[in-house]
Design a protein around this motif. Structure first.
Motif, PDB file in Angstrom:
ATOM      1  N   ARG A   1       0.825  -1.205   0.000  1.00 24.34           N
ATOM      2  CA  ARG A   1       0.000   0.000   0.000  1.00 24.34           C
ATOM      3  C   ARG A   1       0.861   1.257   0.000  1.00 24.34           C
ATOM      4  O   ARG A   1       0.492   2.288  -0.557  1.00 24.34           O
ATOM      5  CB  ARG A   1      -0.889  -0.033   1.237  1.00 24.34           C
ATOM      6  N   ASP A   2       2.031   1.142   0.621  1.00 21.60           N
ATOM      7  CA  ASP A   2       2.931   2.295   0.670  1.00 21.60           C
ATOM      8  C   ASP A   2       3.806   2.412  -0.578  1.00 21.60           C
ATOM      9  O   ASP A   2       4.684   3.275  -0.636  1.00 21.60           O
ATOM     10  CB  ASP A   2       3.830   2.209   1.905  1.00 21.60           C
TER      11      ASP A   2
ATOM     12  N   PHE B   1       3.863  -6.694  -2.964  1.00 23.26           N
ATOM     13  CA  PHE B   1       2.671  -7.201  -3.638  1.00 23.26           C
ATOM     14  C   PHE B   1       2.999  -8.430  -4.472  1.00 23.26           C
ATOM     15  O   PHE B   1       2.194  -9.363  -4.567  1.00 23.26           O
ATOM     16  CB  PHE B   1       2.055  -6.112  -4.523  1.00 23.26           C
ATOM     17  N   GLU B   2       4.160  -8.449  -5.059  1.00 24.52           N
ATOM     18  CA  GLU B   2       4.566  -9.625  -5.840  1.00 24.52           C
ATOM     19  C   GLU B   2       4.669 -10.853  -4.928  1.00 24.52           C
ATOM     20  O   GLU B   2       4.310 -11.963  -5.313  1.00 24.52           O
ATOM     21  CB  GLU B   2       5.890  -9.359  -6.542  1.00 24.52           C
TER      22      GLU B   2
ATOM     23  N   ARG C   1      -7.200  -6.131  -9.539  1.00 20.61           N
ATOM     24  CA  ARG C   1      -8.185  -5.396  -8.723  1.00 20.61           C
ATOM     25  C   ARG C   1      -7.740  -5.314  -7.270  1.00 20.61           C
ATOM     26  O   ARG C   1      -7.985  -4.303  -6.600  1.00 20.61           O
ATOM     27  CB  ARG C   1      -9.544  -6.100  -8.808  1.00 20.61           C
ATOM     28  N   ALA C   2      -7.126  -6.385  -6.811  1.00 19.31           N
ATOM     29  CA  ALA C   2      -6.651  -6.357  -5.433  1.00 19.31           C
ATOM     30  C   ALA C   2      -5.619  -5.250  -5.253  1.00 19.31           C
ATOM     31  O   ALA C   2      -5.650  -4.510  -4.268  1.00 19.31           O
ATOM     32  CB  ALA C   2      -6.050  -7.711  -5.067  1.00 19.31           C
ATOM     33  N   TYR C   3      -4.726  -5.128  -6.223  1.00 21.62           N
ATOM     34  CA  TYR C   3      -3.713  -4.091  -6.115  1.00 21.62           C
ATOM     35  C   TYR C   3      -4.349  -2.696  -6.149  1.00 21.62           C
ATOM     36  O   TYR C   3      -3.996  -1.816  -5.357  1.00 21.62           O
ATOM     37  CB  TYR C   3      -2.694  -4.222  -7.241  1.00 21.62           C
ATOM     38  N   GLN C   4      -5.277  -2.536  -7.068  1.00 18.92           N
ATOM     39  CA  GLN C   4      -5.890  -1.219  -7.205  1.00 18.92           C
ATOM     40  C   GLN C   4      -6.688  -0.825  -5.964  1.00 18.92           C
ATOM     41  O   GLN C   4      -6.816   0.354  -5.664  1.00 18.92           O
ATOM     42  CB  GLN C   4      -6.815  -1.202  -8.427  1.00 18.92           C
TER      43      GLN C   4
ATOM     44  N   LYS D   1      -8.358   0.261   0.074  1.00 21.93           N
ATOM     45  CA  LYS D   1      -9.675   0.022   0.665  1.00 21.93           C
ATOM     46  C   LYS D   1      -9.700  -1.259   1.505  1.00 21.93           C
ATOM     47  O   LYS D   1     -10.705  -1.531   2.166  1.00 21.93           O
ATOM     48  CB  LYS D   1     -10.730  -0.093  -0.439  1.00 21.93           C
ATOM     49  N   TYR D   2      -8.639  -2.024   1.410  1.00 17.77           N
ATOM     50  CA  TYR D   2      -8.614  -3.284   2.158  1.00 17.77           C
ATOM     51  C   TYR D   2      -8.475  -2.986   3.645  1.00 17.77           C
ATOM     52  O   TYR D   2      -7.625  -2.203   4.065  1.00 17.77           O
ATOM     53  CB  TYR D   2      -7.449  -4.139   1.664  1.00 17.77           C
ATOM     54  N   ARG D   3      -9.337  -3.622   4.411  1.00 15.82           N
ATOM     55  CA  ARG D   3      -9.284  -3.437   5.861  1.00 15.82           C
ATOM     56  C   ARG D   3      -8.654  -4.667   6.488  1.00 15.82           C
ATOM     57  O   ARG D   3      -8.938  -5.797   6.088  1.00 15.82           O
ATOM     58  CB  ARG D   3     -10.688  -3.211   6.416  1.00 15.82           C
TER      59      ARG D   3
END
Lengths: 286, 207
Positions: free
Chosen positions: B31-32, B38-39, B73-76, B80-82
């Protein structure tokens, strides 16, 4: 098998209940071969489902994901939790408050609305509407009487002010008389004036200027040398030509009368000027 | 912007070091702007997402496409992920939604195409027993189960895959489906009944 029994069997066969319950069920149905067969079949189904975990190897790599991320655009904006939460609370409250304010601001009935209309100033000039009257005269509020012409011309310099005139000037303006639509109609229909005016005044050739009425806003505006402002009469832009192209050329210009606020000393009536002919032989009144 | 890290790979931390971290830590780093984090998440959950997508779509190309789209989509939507939910649960929810969308789009797919997709699995059925007859029987059952599963409505297939193939907990299933735990249990029970009804005639018919 009843639905309830079938569901119980499924729960047992899929191991959703403790082991001791399964053993108790099996012990209770030891003689029921159909139920035991059904139980075994359902258990087999559960183990068969585990076989489906085998799937072909995917032919994807992270490069593809990276490319799609690059083409998809930036990350979504983070969600402000507290703001969103407060929004759900504040939105209905705001709507309710707005409704209360709107209800309070609703206009209330005012019985003496006519008296709230501001009085016209003493210098206001009225152009009466030339509407046909029942007795065959010209305008109901304007009459042009040649027998008073001389007296009227002598009283041009007089000061104004009788009690009746003041009362007349302080009378509230009727909205219908001041509507632009009515004024425009008066200007664009010269035939109506033409039909009635020559009965009283000898016909004179109409000047080639537009009547001194600004039909754009409907307010009568005196101009030219005859009204004492020292300005030559100027035609005022108006949509009249467009209308005239449909109606045909007008036969004569309408007669416009400007009623002054001053009172004629001889007649006691308001002085008036017929604009197109610069004639002051006009007297207000029937 | 986080994607700057994608192009400049020399600045990425080593993947091995990142893989030791927890999901929450990796998500926070991703996220940062740390794309390597993410990979790592991708490599950690790629198979899970793909397998679930495959069970739902029944086609390898569809499953691959859904998996890739799910990670995009997860990356984008990482901001918003809590953290209350597990990353894997959140990811499977995305995959589930994508599969449902795809199922709606593919409703007009002809029965012939479905048959081809099912038949395409035959070559993958590898026998696990020494006895060839038993292998054949096992293959037959597997194919029948695939057919029955494919014939289920997506909402039934979804919970069967989650609970009986992926062996997810009911709490996770409830989060993925967006319902209560009791609701998840009820859905699983109904889906099993539906599957049992569909598989029975397929197993009885040897042809």
């Amino acid at each position: 098998m009843a639905k309830r029994n079938e569901e119980e069997l499924i729960q047992l066969a899929f191991g959703e209940v403790p082991d001791h319950e399964i053993e108790a069920w099996l012990a209770g149905h030891r003689g029921n071969q159909a139920a035991l067969r059904e139980f075994e079949m359902t258990r087999q189904l559960k183990s068969d489902l585990q076989m489906l975990r085998e799937v072909p190897e995917p032919q994807i790599n992270f490069e593809g994901v990276k490319d799609r991320i690059l083409s998809a655009g930036p990350m979504a904006a983070p969600v402000a939790k507290s703001r969103t939460r407060w929004g759900w609370i504040l939105a209905p409250l705001g709507a309710a408050a707005l409704a209360v304010v709107m209800l309070n601001l609703r206009p209330k009935a005012e019985p003496n609305l006519a008296f709230n209309v501001p009085s016209p100033s003493p210098n206001q000039i009225f152009v009466p509407t030339p509407a046909p009257s029942a007795n065959g005269g010209d305008a109901a509020s304007v009459a042009m009487r040649p027998d008073f012409a001389g007296a009227a011309s002598e009283g041009l310099v007089g000061g104004a002010s009788s009690t009746g005139l003041r009362a007349f000037l302080n009378e509230p303006v009727k909205p219908r008389q001041s509507t632009p639509e009515r004024t425009v109609r008066r200007v664009r229909r010269p035939a109506l004036v033409e039909a009635s005016v020559p009965k009283i005044l000898p016909e004179k050739p109409a000047p080639a200027v537009t009547p001194n009425v600004d039909i754009a806003d409907g307010a009568p505006r005196p101009s030219g040398a005859s009204n004492g402002f020292g300005m030559p009469p100027k035609p005022i832009a108006s949509p009249a030509p467009m209308v005239a192209s449909k109606m045909g050329p007008p036969k004569a210009e309408p007669k416009i009368v400007i009623i002054d606020s001053d009172t004629d000393l001889l007649t006691g009536a308001n002085r008036a000027t017929e604009v197109t002919t610069n004639s002051v032989d006009v007297v207000v009144g029937g | 912007m986080a994607l700057d890290g994608v192009l400049n790979t020399s600045t990425w931390p080593s993947q091995k070091a990142a893989s030791d971290e927890s999901d929450e830590f990796l998500v926070r780093r991703a996220r940062d702007g740390d794309f390597a984090a993410f990979e790592t998440l991708y490599h950690r959950y790629q198979v899970l997402a793909y397998r679930f997508a495959y069970q739902m779509t029944g086609r390898r190309d569809d499953a691959e496409d859904v998996t890739q789209e799910a990670f995009v989509r997860a990356y984008q939507h990482l901001p918003k992920y809590r953290d209350e939910a597990k990353f894997s649960t959140w990811l499977l929810r995305i995959v589930s939604n994508l599969c449902a969308d795809r199922a709606r789009m593919n409703q007009r797919r002809t029965a012939l195409e479905q048959q081809e997709a099912t038949d395409g699995l035959d070559w993958m059925t590898i026998g696990s027993n020494e006895d060839p007859n038993e292998n054949l029987e096992q293959d037959r059952r597997k194919i029948a189960l695939r057919k029955a599963l494919a014939a289920l409505p997506p909402h039934h297939r979804n919970v069967i895959v989650l609970r009986d193939i992926e062996e997810k907990e009911y709490t996770d299933i409830a989060e993925i489906l967006g319902c209560s735990v009791g609701g998840a249990k009820l859905r699983v029970l109904r889906a099993r009944r539906a599957l049992k009804e569909r598989i029975a005639p397929l197993l009885e018919d040897p042809s």
